[in-house]
Structure formats: structure tokens, C-alpha cells
Design a protein around this motif. Structure first.
Motif, PDB file in Angstrom:
ATOM      1  N   LEU A  96       0.825  -1.208   0.000  1.00 37.23           N
ATOM      2  CA  LEU A  96       0.000   0.000   0.000  1.00 37.23           C
ATOM      3  C   LEU A  96       0.860   1.259   0.000  1.00 37.23           C
ATOM      4  O   LEU A  96       0.511   2.265  -0.634  1.00 37.23           O
ATOM      5  CB  LEU A  96      -0.922  -0.001   1.220  1.00 37.23           C
ATOM      6  CG  LEU A  96      -2.054  -1.033   1.205  1.00 37.23           C
ATOM      7  CD1 LEU A  96      -2.734  -1.099   2.568  1.00 37.23           C
ATOM      8  CD2 LEU A  96      -3.071  -0.695   0.122  1.00 37.23           C
ATOM      9  N   GLY A  97       1.979   1.213   0.714  1.00 35.70           N
ATOM     10  CA  GLY A  97       2.870   2.368   0.715  1.00 35.70           C
ATOM     11  C   GLY A  97       3.495   2.621  -0.641  1.00 35.70           C
ATOM     12  O   GLY A  97       3.651   3.777  -1.064  1.00 35.70           O
ATOM     13  N   LEU A  98       3.838   1.559  -1.338  1.00 36.86           N
ATOM     14  CA  LEU A  98       4.423   1.716  -2.673  1.00 36.86           C
ATOM     15  C   LEU A  98       3.396   2.202  -3.689  1.00 36.86           C
ATOM     16  O   LEU A  98       3.752   2.866  -4.674  1.00 36.86           O
ATOM     17  CB  LEU A  98       5.023   0.383  -3.133  1.00 36.86           C
ATOM     18  CG  LEU A  98       6.219  -0.129  -2.311  1.00 36.86           C
ATOM     19  CD1 LEU A  98       6.635  -1.511  -2.792  1.00 36.86           C
ATOM     20  CD2 LEU A  98       7.391   0.842  -2.394  1.00 36.86           C
ATOM     21  N   ARG A  99       2.125   1.889  -3.452  1.00 37.02           N
ATOM     22  CA  ARG A  99       1.064   2.269  -4.378  1.00 37.02           C
ATOM     23  C   ARG A  99       0.380   3.583  -4.000  1.00 37.02           C
ATOM     24  O   ARG A  99      -0.443   4.081  -4.770  1.00 37.02           O
ATOM     25  CB  ARG A  99       0.009   1.163  -4.414  1.00 37.02           C
ATOM     26  CG  ARG A  99       0.518  -0.184  -4.880  1.00 37.02           C
ATOM     27  CD  ARG A  99       0.643  -0.257  -6.378  1.00 37.02           C
ATOM     28  NE  ARG A  99      -0.656  -0.123  -7.039  1.00 37.02           N
ATOM     29  CZ  ARG A  99      -0.825  -0.108  -8.360  1.00 37.02           C
ATOM     30  NH1 ARG A  99       0.233  -0.191  -9.151  1.00 37.02           N
ATOM     31  NH2 ARG A  99      -2.029   0.006  -8.886  1.00 37.02           N
ATOM     32  N   ALA A 100       0.705   4.135  -2.857  1.00 36.89           N
ATOM     33  CA  ALA A 100       0.035   5.354  -2.401  1.00 36.89           C
ATOM     34  C   ALA A 100       0.425   6.546  -3.273  1.00 36.89           C
ATOM     35  O   ALA A 100       1.546   6.605  -3.799  1.00 36.89           O
ATOM     36  CB  ALA A 100       0.396   5.635  -0.943  1.00 36.89           C
ATOM     37  N   TYR A 110       3.862  10.219   3.843  1.00 39.17           N
ATOM     38  CA  TYR A 110       2.881   9.231   4.298  1.00 39.17           C
ATOM     39  C   TYR A 110       3.105   7.884   3.618  1.00 39.17           C
ATOM     40  O   TYR A 110       3.067   6.825   4.269  1.00 39.17           O
ATOM     41  CB  TYR A 110       1.467   9.734   4.022  1.00 39.17           C
ATOM     42  CG  TYR A 110       0.415   8.679   4.225  1.00 39.17           C
ATOM     43  CD1 TYR A 110       0.192   8.124   5.483  1.00 39.17           C
ATOM     44  CD2 TYR A 110      -0.341   8.211   3.152  1.00 39.17           C
ATOM     45  CE1 TYR A 110      -0.766   7.137   5.669  1.00 39.17           C
ATOM     46  CE2 TYR A 110      -1.301   7.229   3.334  1.00 39.17           C
ATOM     47  CZ  TYR A 110      -1.510   6.697   4.587  1.00 39.17           C
ATOM     48  OH  TYR A 110      -2.450   5.713   4.766  1.00 39.17           O
ATOM     49  N   ALA A 111       3.344   7.902   2.314  1.00 33.57           N
ATOM     50  CA  ALA A 111       3.581   6.651   1.592  1.00 33.57           C
ATOM     51  C   ALA A 111       4.813   5.927   2.139  1.00 33.57           C
ATOM     52  O   ALA A 111       4.793   4.705   2.355  1.00 33.57           O
ATOM     53  CB  ALA A 111       3.749   6.942   0.099  1.00 33.57           C
ATOM     54  N   ASN A 112       5.869   6.675   2.392  1.00 31.25           N
ATOM     55  CA  ASN A 112       7.082   6.051   2.939  1.00 31.25           C
ATOM     56  C   ASN A 112       6.853   5.526   4.356  1.00 31.25           C
ATOM     57  O   ASN A 112       7.427   4.499   4.746  1.00 31.25           O
ATOM     58  CB  ASN A 112       8.226   7.060   2.938  1.00 31.25           C
ATOM     59  CG  ASN A 112       8.687   7.412   1.537  1.00 31.25           C
ATOM     60  OD1 ASN A 112       8.544   6.613   0.613  1.00 31.25           O
ATOM     61  ND2 ASN A 112       9.226   8.608   1.369  1.00 31.25           N
ATOM     62  N   SER A 113       6.024   6.226   5.119  1.00 27.83           N
ATOM     63  CA  SER A 113       5.745   5.761   6.482  1.00 27.83           C
ATOM     64  C   SER A 113       4.973   4.446   6.466  1.00 27.83           C
ATOM     65  O   SER A 113       5.164   3.600   7.352  1.00 27.83           O
ATOM     66  CB  SER A 113       4.975   6.827   7.261  1.00 27.83           C
ATOM     67  OG  SER A 113       3.664   6.992   6.750  1.00 27.83           O
ATOM     68  N   CYS A 244      -8.173   4.642   2.956  1.00 28.79           N
ATOM     69  CA  CYS A 244      -7.671   5.999   3.221  1.00 28.79           C
ATOM     70  C   CYS A 244      -6.900   6.550   2.025  1.00 28.79           C
ATOM     71  O   CYS A 244      -6.884   7.768   1.791  1.00 28.79           O
ATOM     72  CB  CYS A 244      -6.769   6.002   4.454  1.00 28.79           C
ATOM     73  SG  CYS A 244      -7.636   5.781   6.012  1.00 28.79           S
ATOM     74  N   ASN A 245      -6.264   5.667   1.284  1.00 31.48           N
ATOM     75  CA  ASN A 245      -5.515   6.130   0.114  1.00 31.48           C
ATOM     76  C   ASN A 245      -6.422   6.776  -0.923  1.00 31.48           C
ATOM     77  O   ASN A 245      -5.969   7.596  -1.735  1.00 31.48           O
ATOM     78  CB  ASN A 245      -4.752   4.964  -0.512  1.00 31.48           C
ATOM     79  CG  ASN A 245      -3.537   4.560   0.321  1.00 31.48           C
ATOM     80  OD1 ASN A 245      -3.178   5.230   1.292  1.00 31.48           O
ATOM     81  ND2 ASN A 245      -2.909   3.460  -0.062  1.00 31.48           N
ATOM     82  N   LYS A 246      -7.708   6.419  -0.902  1.00 34.92           N
ATOM     83  CA  LYS A 246      -8.658   7.042  -1.824  1.00 34.92           C
ATOM     84  C   LYS A 246      -8.785   8.537  -1.567  1.00 34.92           C
ATOM     85  O   LYS A 246      -9.094   9.313  -2.479  1.00 34.92           O
ATOM     86  CB  LYS A 246     -10.031   6.375  -1.683  1.00 34.92           C
ATOM     87  CG  LYS A 246     -10.073   4.914  -2.103  1.00 34.92           C
ATOM     88  CD  LYS A 246      -9.906   4.766  -3.602  1.00 34.92           C
ATOM     89  CE  LYS A 246     -10.062   3.313  -4.029  1.00 34.92           C
ATOM     90  NZ  LYS A 246      -9.899   3.152  -5.499  1.00 34.92           N
ATOM     91  N   LEU A 247      -8.557   8.936  -0.325  1.00 33.91           N
ATOM     92  CA  LEU A 247      -8.658  10.356   0.003  1.00 33.91           C
ATOM     93  C   LEU A 247      -7.537  11.173  -0.632  1.00 33.91           C
ATOM     94  O   LEU A 247      -7.671  12.391  -0.813  1.00 33.91           O
ATOM     95  CB  LEU A 247      -8.612  10.546   1.520  1.00 33.91           C
ATOM     96  CG  LEU A 247      -9.832  10.086   2.314  1.00 33.91           C
ATOM     97  CD1 LEU A 247      -9.539  10.153   3.803  1.00 33.91           C
ATOM     98  CD2 LEU A 247     -11.037  10.940   1.969  1.00 33.91           C
ATOM     99  N   LEU A 248      -6.436  10.523  -0.936  1.00 32.04           N
ATOM    100  CA  LEU A 248      -5.271  11.241  -1.454  1.00 32.04           C
ATOM    101  C   LEU A 248      -5.221  11.255  -2.977  1.00 32.04           C
ATOM    102  O   LEU A 248      -4.343  11.892  -3.555  1.00 32.04           O
ATOM    103  CB  LEU A 248      -3.990  10.600  -0.905  1.00 32.04           C
ATOM    104  CG  LEU A 248      -3.872  10.566   0.620  1.00 32.04           C
ATOM    105  CD1 LEU A 248      -2.623   9.806   1.034  1.00 32.04           C
ATOM    106  CD2 LEU A 248      -3.855  11.972   1.195  1.00 32.04           C
ATOM    107  N   GLU A 249      -6.122  10.551  -3.623  1.00 33.45           N
ATOM    108  CA  GLU A 249      -6.100  10.489  -5.091  1.00 33.45           C
ATOM    109  C   GLU A 249      -6.702  11.747  -5.706  1.00 33.45           C
ATOM    110  O   GLU A 249      -7.570  12.384  -5.117  1.00 33.45           O
ATOM    111  CB  GLU A 249      -6.870   9.243  -5.562  1.00 33.45           C
ATOM    112  CG  GLU A 249      -6.193   7.941  -5.154  1.00 33.45           C
ATOM    113  CD  GLU A 249      -6.992   6.725  -5.581  1.00 33.45           C
ATOM    114  OE1 GLU A 249      -8.128   6.909  -6.089  1.00 33.45           O
ATOM    115  OE2 GLU A 249      -6.489   5.598  -5.407  1.00 33.45           O
TER     116      GLU A 249
END
Length: 249
Positions: A96-100, A110-113, A244-249
Motif C-alpha cells: 500500500l505504501g508503494l502504491r500510495a 505518508y507513503a514512505n511511512s 484511506c488512500n482514496k482520500l489522497l487520489e
């Protein structure tokens, strides 16, 4: 006239009113009279230094509970099967972090975290011995850091005092930092789901996964001997993070 014969003190010992004193005592008296005594040993610098050290130690021991490290639970991973399950269910966080999304610095952090959460969790569950408690602390801290980064990525107008305090408390109270910023994220998600109908499906899935994850988290804490509860919590949390990643798209 001085007495130079070494046998004379033994002769004089029996005479009434005569006290025999060693030559070392005369040397001590001469040192006192001629300034040979080192007065620097009696100055207050050494005492002041010790007092300051004790004061600092007392202040550190009396620090508030919010500045004390958490006591991490080290239960779980009782057999190899549970360890493998916990490590495998930590991998989705790395994916998920790599795809964020990484549109800016905040979303990239955030993605790296998230990648860090997966790595820290995998290392903790595969560890044994004394290092395990330190990796558990790292696991909790990375989760808190991810929630902090997500809160920052969703709302850049967050109060600077809150963000600074959260960063300061991160190593000491990661659970409290996670709770505060997860609550802020939930409020933001609910508000945006009302504004954008396209997010409602993701928000509904997020709500279900969050409730399930919370129940599994407390069940794992109350029944630590039950196998695979922690792995199930990993999966529920991963679903919640994915929404939650949907919020960042």
C-alpha cells in the motif's frame, strides 16, 4: 636538640608525662603551617556538580507520564505458524505504501511511512530475545508516525502547535499520537464522503474495517493466547489503510 636514634621512642614510652608522636604527625603539622594542605579539595565545585547531577536525575524521574516510554506487550508469535502469518499479513502495508499517491512532500512522507510500518512489523514478529522489545517500540512508533503523516497530508492547515507536540510525543506516547490523528482522519474522511458521493463506498468499507479492526485489536489484547487474532487485525487494518488512500487520489 633532636633525638635521631630510632630506639629512643621505645625507651621513653614508659616515662610519666611523656607522649611519643610519630614523625609523620610532625610532617602533617608542618604541611598545615606552611600551606602544604590542598584546600582545593574542600571547595564547593565538586559538591555543586554532584548536586546538579542529582537534581537533573530527580527531575527526569519525576517527569509526567506522557514523557515516559510505553510498556510494550511482547505476547504473541508463540509458534512458527503464527509468526509466519503475522509477517505475511504485514506485507500489505508495504504494498500500500508503494502504491500510495505521491503528489507532494506530505503524501510522499505518508507513503514512505506505510512502507516503514510493514517493515517494522515484519522485523518485530520475526524477532526473538532482548531486541524484541525495542522492535515492538519501533512498530508502535511507525504506526503513530504514519497516522501523523496522513493527518498532515489530508489537512495542511492543522495547527502547528498540535503537529509539533505530536512529533515531540511520538517516541514516548505513540498510542496517544495514533489515537488523536486517527480521530482527525476519521472526521476528515466522513466530511469528504458527504461532499463527494464517489467516496461514500470507500468510506462505508473503511467504517466496517475500522470497527472490525478495533474489535480484533482489543480481543488480541484481552486474549493474547488466541492464535492468529493479531494477523486478522493486520488484515482489517490494511483494508482500512487502503480506503484511506482514496482520500489522497
Amino acid at each position: 636538640m633532636g633525638i635521631k636514634d630510632a630506639s629512643m621512642p621505645r625507651v621513653l614510652e614508659g616515662l610519666h608525662g611523656v607522649q611519643v608522636v610519630n614523625r609523620s604527625s610532625y610532617r602533617d603539622d608542618e604541611d598545615l603551617h606552611h600551606g602544604g594542605f590542598d584546600q582545593s579539595a574542600c571547595d564547593g565545585s565538586g559538591i555543586v556538580g554532584i548536586s546538579q547531577g542529582l537534581l537533573i536525575r530527580q527531575l527526569w524521574q519525576q517527569r509526567p507520564s506522557c514523557l515516559r516510554p510505553i510498556k510494550c506487550s511482547l505476547q504473541g508469535d508463540s509458534h512458527i505458524g503464527e509468526t509466519i502469518a503475522n509477517v505475511l499479513t504485514s506485507m500489505p502495508f508495504i504494498f500500500l505504501g508503494l502504491r500510495a499517491p505521491r503528489q507532494n512532500l506530505n503524501t510522499a512522507l505518508y507513503a514512505n511511512s506505510l512502507v516503514g510500518v510493514g517493515i517494522a512489523s515484519s522485523l518485530y514478529h520475526s524477532s526473538r530475545g532482548e531486541v524484541r522489545k525495542y522492535l515492538r517500540w519501533a512498530d508502535y512508533t511507525m504506526i503513530a508516525a504514519a497516522s501523523l503523516c496522513l493527518s498532515r497530508a489530508l489537512r495542511e492547515e492543522n495547527p502547528k502547535v498540535l503537529m509539533a507536540a505530536s512529533t515531540l510525543l511520538l517516541p514516548f506516547q505513540p498510542l496517544m499520537v495514533s489515537a488523536v490523528h486517527t480521530g482527525m482522519m476519521e472526521a476528515t474522511f466522513a466530511r469528504k464522503a458527504l461532499e463527494k458521493p464517489a467516496l461514500r463506498m470507500a468510506h462505508n468499507l473503511h467504517t466496517v474495517s475500522s470497527l472490525l479492526g478495533g474489535a480484533l485489536f482489543f480481543a488480541d489484547d484481552c486474549f493474547p493466547e488466541t492464535p492468529y487474532l493479531h494477523a486478522a487485525w493486520h488484515l482489517a487494518a490494511a483494508v482500512g489503510v487502503g480506503t484511506c488512500n482514496k482520500l489522497l487520489e
